[in-house]
Design a protein around this motif. Structure first.
Motif, short mmCIF file in Angstrom:
data_model
loop_
_atom_site.label_atom_id
_atom_site.label_comp_id
_atom_site.label_asym_id
_atom_site.label_seq_id
_atom_site.Cartn_x
_atom_site.Cartn_y
_atom_site.Cartn_z
N ARG A 1 -11.94 0.39 -3.18
CA ARG A 1 -10.92 0.84 -4.12
C ARG A 1 -10.91 2.37 -4.17
O ARG A 1 -10.67 2.98 -5.19
N VAL B 1 -6.12 5.32 -1.72
CA VAL B 1 -5.26 4.36 -1.02
C VAL B 1 -4.78 4.98 0.28
O VAL B 1 -4.32 6.12 0.31
N ASP C 1 -2.31 5.09 3.46
CA ASP C 1 -1.01 4.73 4.01
C ASP C 1 -1.22 3.93 5.30
O ASP C 1 -2.20 4.16 6.02
N GLY D 1 1.07 6.71 -0.42
CA GLY D 1 0.17 5.58 -0.63
C GLY D 1 0.08 5.20 -2.09
O GLY D 1 -0.02 6.05 -2.97
N TYR E 1 -8.84 -4.52 4.17
CA TYR E 1 -8.16 -4.50 2.89
C TYR E 1 -8.99 -5.23 1.85
O TYR E 1 -9.58 -6.27 2.12
N ASP F 1 -1.67 1.65 -4.32
CA ASP F 1 -2.34 0.35 -4.23
C ASP F 1 -1.66 -0.66 -5.14
O ASP F 1 -2.18 -1.01 -6.20
N ASP G 1 0.80 -1.22 0.00
CA ASP G 1 0.00 0.00 0.00
C ASP G 1 0.83 1.27 0.00
O ASP G 1 0.32 2.34 0.32
N TYR G 2 2.10 1.19 -0.35
CA TYR G 2 2.92 2.40 -0.45
C TYR G 2 4.18 2.13 -1.25
O TYR G 2 4.58 0.99 -1.48
#
Length: 428
Positions: free
Chosen positions: A307, A310, A312, A131, A303, A133, A111-112
């Motif tokens: 969508r 995103v 962090d 961030g 998670y 995805d 995620d980053y």
């Protein structure tokens, strides 16, 4: 521990200007002596040429010649004068320069993406994370974003007048010796040739590019500059969505036959558990990964459910801590559950590797005050008594930046090991 050689771009002979015209054996000796002097100054500087000669065993004339070459390569500079005592003329002191030489480490995770750069002397030049995805993106899209981050970082270094000595990329997965990511389950990568893709990027052709496992690189950062620095037997746990382990054994990274050692997140701990991103059932990371904590503590924001923008990992942790402050019982229950499984998995690591310290990285470090007591009690309950009693948990102070920091450190280490990889600039 494994360090990949990149593609043909990394075979740098142009930088070895100081060895031109020397027979091979003499060139090898000179490179070794250049490394000896540079490393000595990096560890003991500032120090005089005389001190370098005495402490390395090299004669003064040789040291003067080596220092001149290291200065020409932009690796050493003089400061001073240094007063060794009340008698005699004060001498100039040597210390690492590095103001023209930089090391770039980049991490791509679920995620980053993070970038960290230093000069040779350790001055931080870039430290950023944002961030992205990667879990929900194709490998091609992730590599496009990784390329953009690298190109932006290189542009920033160029504006600072710093030339990159190399780039190391940290990936949460298995990386072979050619720089191919064999598998990174949580990214959905299989057989991804990262260095080959980056050959199309706007990167100077003489800049070496390497790819390595994120936990291995983070463990190196912890060993060299973290809370347990210098501990010769330690295990680092990433504390991300995926759980990786970097092992330092006897002061050396433990890589295994193919460099794949440390995939502790995919050790089965619960045969009747949930399916893991790797396709197996009951892996340790399904119990202690950040995704597991989020699913238990904030199921509405798990998670894969959204969508949208995103987030962090720090933002997710901030929300969990806010709900804890508001008295949400799910948070305490989730942290306790993670702590138990953290202790159970750590008991396996203690039995296998007999570390003195288990360094908790990522989100584990953020919640260490609540996780460690539970994990330690579980470790003492089920681990072998002697090694468990002699092992302690500590929270990393490098945060989510440990892998990118370690990646930059690998570049610095490569320069210290062979200063001739840094070219002597042409005369104006």
């Amino acid at each position: 521990m494994h360090h990949s050689k990149a593609d043909g771009r990394t075979t740098d002979v142009k930088g070895r200007v100081g060895s031109v015209g020397l027979p091979a054996d003499q060139a090898t000796v000179r490179r070794s002596n250049l490394a000896l002097v540079l490393r000595h100054v990096s560890e003991h500087g500032p120090c005089s040429r005389s001190a370098v000669a005495v402490q390395t065993g090299l004669n003064k004339t040789t040291v003067t010649s080596l220092v001149s070459e290291l200065q020409a390569r932009g690796l050493l500079k003089e400061t001073g004068p240094q007063h060794a005592g009340s008698v005699g003329r004060p001498s100039l002191a040597l210390l690492l320069d590095g103001s023209r030489v930089g090391a770039l480490g980049v991490e791509v995770n679920v995620d980053y993406i993070a970038a960290f750069a230093t000069d040779l002397a350790g001055r931080v030049l870039i430290d950023r994370r944002f961030g992205f995805d990667a879990m929900g993106s194709s490998p091609e899209r992730s590599l496009d974003e990784l390329t953009r981050v690298i190109e932006r970082a290189l542009a920033d270094l160029d504006r600072l007048g710093v030339a990159p000595a190399g780039i190391t990329i940290a990936v949460p997965g298995l990386v072979d010796s050619t720089g191919i990511v064999v598998v990174a389950p949580n990214l959905g990568w299989h057989g991804v040739a990262v260095t080959q893709r980056l050959a199309r990027a706007d990167i100077p052709p003489n800049v070496p590019i390497a790819v390595d496992n994120d936990a291995n690189l983070a463990a190196l950062a912890e060993y060299t500059s973290g809370v347990a620095a210098g501990t010769s037997d330690l295990v680092y746990l990433t504390g991300e969505v995926g759980i990786g382990g970097g092992v330092i054994s006897g002061g050396r990274p433990l890589g295994g036959a193919d460099g794949f050692a440390g995939e502790v997140g995919h050790v089965m701990v619960d045969p009747s558990g949930e399916q893991c991103g790797c396709g197996r059932v009951g892996c340790w990371e399904t119990k202690v990964g950040l995704a597991a904590l989020v699913r238990m503590a904030t199921p509405d924001h798990a998670y894969g459910r959204s969508r949208q923008l995103v987030r962090d990992p720090e933002e997710r942790l901030a929300e969990i801590e806010q709900r804890h402050a508001e008295g949400d019982p799910r948070v305490d229950a989730a942290v306790t559950e993670v702590g138990r499984w953290l202790g159970r998995g750590s008991a396996l690591l203690v039995n296998l590797f007999n570390p003195r310290v288990i360094v908790l990285g990522g989100y584990f470090a953020r919640l260490a005050d609540r996780l460690i007591p539970v994990a330690h009690a579980e470790l003492r309950r089920i681990g072998m008594a002697a090694p468990a009693e002699r092992c302690r948990f500590v929270a990393s102070d490098l945060g989510f930046g440990a892998a990118s920091r370690g990646a930059a450190g690998v570049v610095v280490e490569r320069v210290l090991a062979d200063p001739t990889t840094i070219a002597i600039p042409p005369s104006p």
